[in-house]
Motif scaffolding. Structure first.
Motif, mmCIF file in Angstrom:
data_model
loop_
_atom_site.group_PDB
_atom_site.id
_atom_site.type_symbol
_atom_site.label_atom_id
_atom_site.label_comp_id
_atom_site.label_asym_id
_atom_site.label_seq_id
_atom_site.Cartn_x
_atom_site.Cartn_y
_atom_site.Cartn_z
ATOM 1 N N ALA A 83 -10.052 -48.292 15.498
ATOM 2 C CA ALA A 83 -11.115 -47.960 14.671
ATOM 3 C C ALA A 83 -10.867 -47.878 13.003
ATOM 4 N N PRO A 84 -11.938 -48.272 12.394
ATOM 5 C CA PRO A 84 -11.824 -47.994 10.620
ATOM 6 C C PRO A 84 -11.148 -46.691 10.528
ATOM 7 N N ALA A 85 -10.367 -46.684 9.537
ATOM 8 C CA ALA A 85 -9.795 -45.320 8.897
ATOM 9 C C ALA A 85 -10.847 -44.110 8.793
ATOM 10 N N GLY A 86 -12.112 -44.621 8.106
ATOM 11 C CA GLY A 86 -13.164 -43.716 7.838
ATOM 12 C C GLY A 86 -14.081 -43.272 9.263
ATOM 13 N N HIS A 87 -13.612 -43.940 10.373
ATOM 14 C CA HIS A 87 -14.364 -43.831 11.758
ATOM 15 C C HIS A 87 -13.624 -43.223 12.882
ATOM 16 N N ILE A 88 -12.171 -42.527 12.470
ATOM 17 C CA ILE A 88 -11.601 -42.390 13.601
ATOM 18 C C ILE A 88 -12.351 -40.963 14.150
ATOM 19 N N GLY A 89 -12.286 -41.326 15.463
ATOM 20 C CA GLY A 89 -12.811 -39.871 16.401
ATOM 21 C C GLY A 89 -12.068 -38.748 16.270
ATOM 22 N N PRO A 90 -12.309 -37.399 16.046
ATOM 23 C CA PRO A 90 -11.755 -36.303 15.925
ATOM 24 C C PRO A 90 -10.853 -36.128 17.288
ATOM 25 N N LYS A 91 -11.705 -36.557 18.215
ATOM 26 C CA LYS A 91 -10.783 -36.113 19.889
ATOM 27 C C LYS A 91 -9.747 -37.285 19.760
ATOM 28 N N ASP A 92 -9.994 -38.584 19.595
ATOM 29 C CA ASP A 92 -8.851 -39.614 19.603
ATOM 30 C C ASP A 92 -7.702 -39.173 18.787
ATOM 31 N N LEU A 93 -8.190 -38.623 17.441
ATOM 32 C CA LEU A 93 -7.025 -38.276 16.839
ATOM 33 C C LEU A 93 -6.191 -36.977 17.286
ATOM 34 N N ALA A 94 -6.858 -36.064 17.797
ATOM 35 C CA ALA A 94 -6.207 -34.852 18.452
ATOM 36 C C ALA A 94 -5.301 -35.229 19.722
ATOM 37 N N LYS A 95 -5.879 -36.226 20.583
ATOM 38 C CA LYS A 95 -5.014 -36.614 21.697
ATOM 39 C C LYS A 95 -3.821 -37.264 21.387
ATOM 40 N N SER A 96 -4.031 -38.270 20.320
ATOM 41 C CA SER A 96 -2.781 -38.968 19.975
ATOM 42 C C SER A 96 -1.764 -38.151 19.248
ATOM 43 N N LEU A 97 -2.187 -37.328 18.442
ATOM 44 C CA LEU A 97 -1.267 -36.342 17.847
ATOM 45 C C LEU A 97 -0.391 -35.533 18.835
ATOM 46 N N GLU A 98 -1.219 -34.892 19.991
ATOM 47 C CA GLU A 98 -0.728 -34.302 21.064
ATOM 48 C C GLU A 98 0.387 -34.876 21.931
ATOM 49 N N VAL A 99 0.079 -36.156 22.189
ATOM 50 C CA VAL A 99 0.878 -36.780 23.130
ATOM 51 C C VAL A 99 2.056 -37.584 22.319
ATOM 52 N N ASN A 100 1.678 -38.133 21.444
ATOM 53 C CA ASN A 100 2.683 -39.176 20.600
ATOM 54 C C ASN A 100 3.632 -38.210 19.714
ATOM 55 N N VAL A 101 2.941 -37.203 19.172
ATOM 56 C CA VAL A 101 3.850 -36.309 18.093
ATOM 57 C C VAL A 101 4.268 -34.818 18.893
ATOM 58 N N THR A 102 3.209 -34.017 19.118
ATOM 59 C CA THR A 102 3.629 -32.778 19.692
ATOM 60 C C THR A 102 4.447 -32.659 20.728
ATOM 61 N N ALA A 103 4.117 -33.403 21.783
ATOM 62 C CA ALA A 103 5.058 -33.372 22.998
ATOM 63 C C ALA A 103 6.214 -34.238 23.054
ATOM 64 N N THR A 104 6.320 -35.026 21.994
ATOM 65 C CA THR A 104 7.565 -35.778 21.726
ATOM 66 C C THR A 104 8.497 -34.603 21.250
ATOM 67 N N ALA A 105 7.987 -34.005 20.130
ATOM 68 C CA ALA A 105 8.970 -32.869 19.520
ATOM 69 C C ALA A 105 9.345 -31.705 20.699
ATOM 70 N N ARG A 106 8.233 -31.300 21.289
ATOM 71 C CA ARG A 106 8.467 -30.300 22.266
ATOM 72 C C ARG A 106 9.609 -30.622 23.255
#
Length: 214
Positions: A94-117
């Motif tokens: 998606a274009p940077a100005g049209h990123i879905g909040p749910k898509d961003l939240a899920k990506s952060l949760e899986v790719n960053v938060t879960a990895t750090a944990r």
């Protein structure tokens, strides 16, 4: 049973499943993924390769589940020799100005938060002699890759910091560079692509395994 234990997060398909099968002759596989049916198919493949697997149908984003997983590994074996982390979330392009909040939240949760944990929970199991392996990928800055690129870059920043911090103390932290494969993740980014020219997960697992175990 082999006395070497390998934890693979994201083991149900693609490179994770292929590496689990390739490691089966030398490691007991602890396979983590959400899809029970795919894990059962992996179990059959591991047995056919002469190995054994412990199936853990769990979501890496659930903190209590990951605590239970790592405590179970400690209670049964007392350690891990190898952790391969292939779990990733690929949000729609998606274009940077049209990123879905749910898509961003899920990506952060899986790719960053879960990895750090998981780094925090798995590191004591690996100790000084174990090894952790992650997949390198650098889509950051490419058009339409804002969500995946940003969260993958954050994941790699975590991994590279951990690698720098453990040079003298262990565990070893490594990045591998898989060739393009006909995986579900790639299909999301390249719909309609001619997949015949792509490397199979099995061939990539065979190519990468000596690097992983060296």
């Amino acid at each position: 049973m082999t006395d070497k234990i390998a934890l693979i997060t994201g083991a149900s398909r693609g490179l994770g499943a292929a590496l689990a099968t390739a490691l089966a002759p030398t490691h007991h596989i602890v396979a983590v993924a959400r899809t029970v049916g795919a894990l059962e198919e992996l179990d059959d493949a591991v047995k056919a390769a002469g190995g054994q697997a412990t199936l853990a149908p769990m979501d890496i984003c659930v903190d209590a589940a990951m605590q239970q997983l790592c405590r179970g590994i400690f209670d049964r074996w007392g350690k891990l020799d190898l952790w391969i982390h292939t779990a990733i979330h690929a949000a729609p392009l998606a274009p940077a100005g049209h990123i879905g909040p749910k898509d961003l939240a899920k990506s952060l949760e899986v790719n960053v938060t879960a990895t750090a944990r998981l780094i925090g929970y798995v590191s004591p199991l690996l100790g000084a002699q174990g090894r952790a392996v992650f997949c390198d990928d650098h889509p950051a800055g490419q058009k339409f890759y804002g969500t995946y690129g940003a969260t993958k870059a954050a994941q790699l920043a975590l991994v590279n910091s951990w690698a720098a911090e453990t040079v003298k103390t262990g565990p070893q932290v490594r990045l591998i560079n898989p060739a393009p494969m006909p995986t579900a993740l790639r299909a999301r980014f390249y719909p309609g692509e001619d997949r015949s020219a792509l490397a199979s997960p099995a061939s990539e697992a065979a190519r990468l395994l000596p690097e992983i175990l060296a």
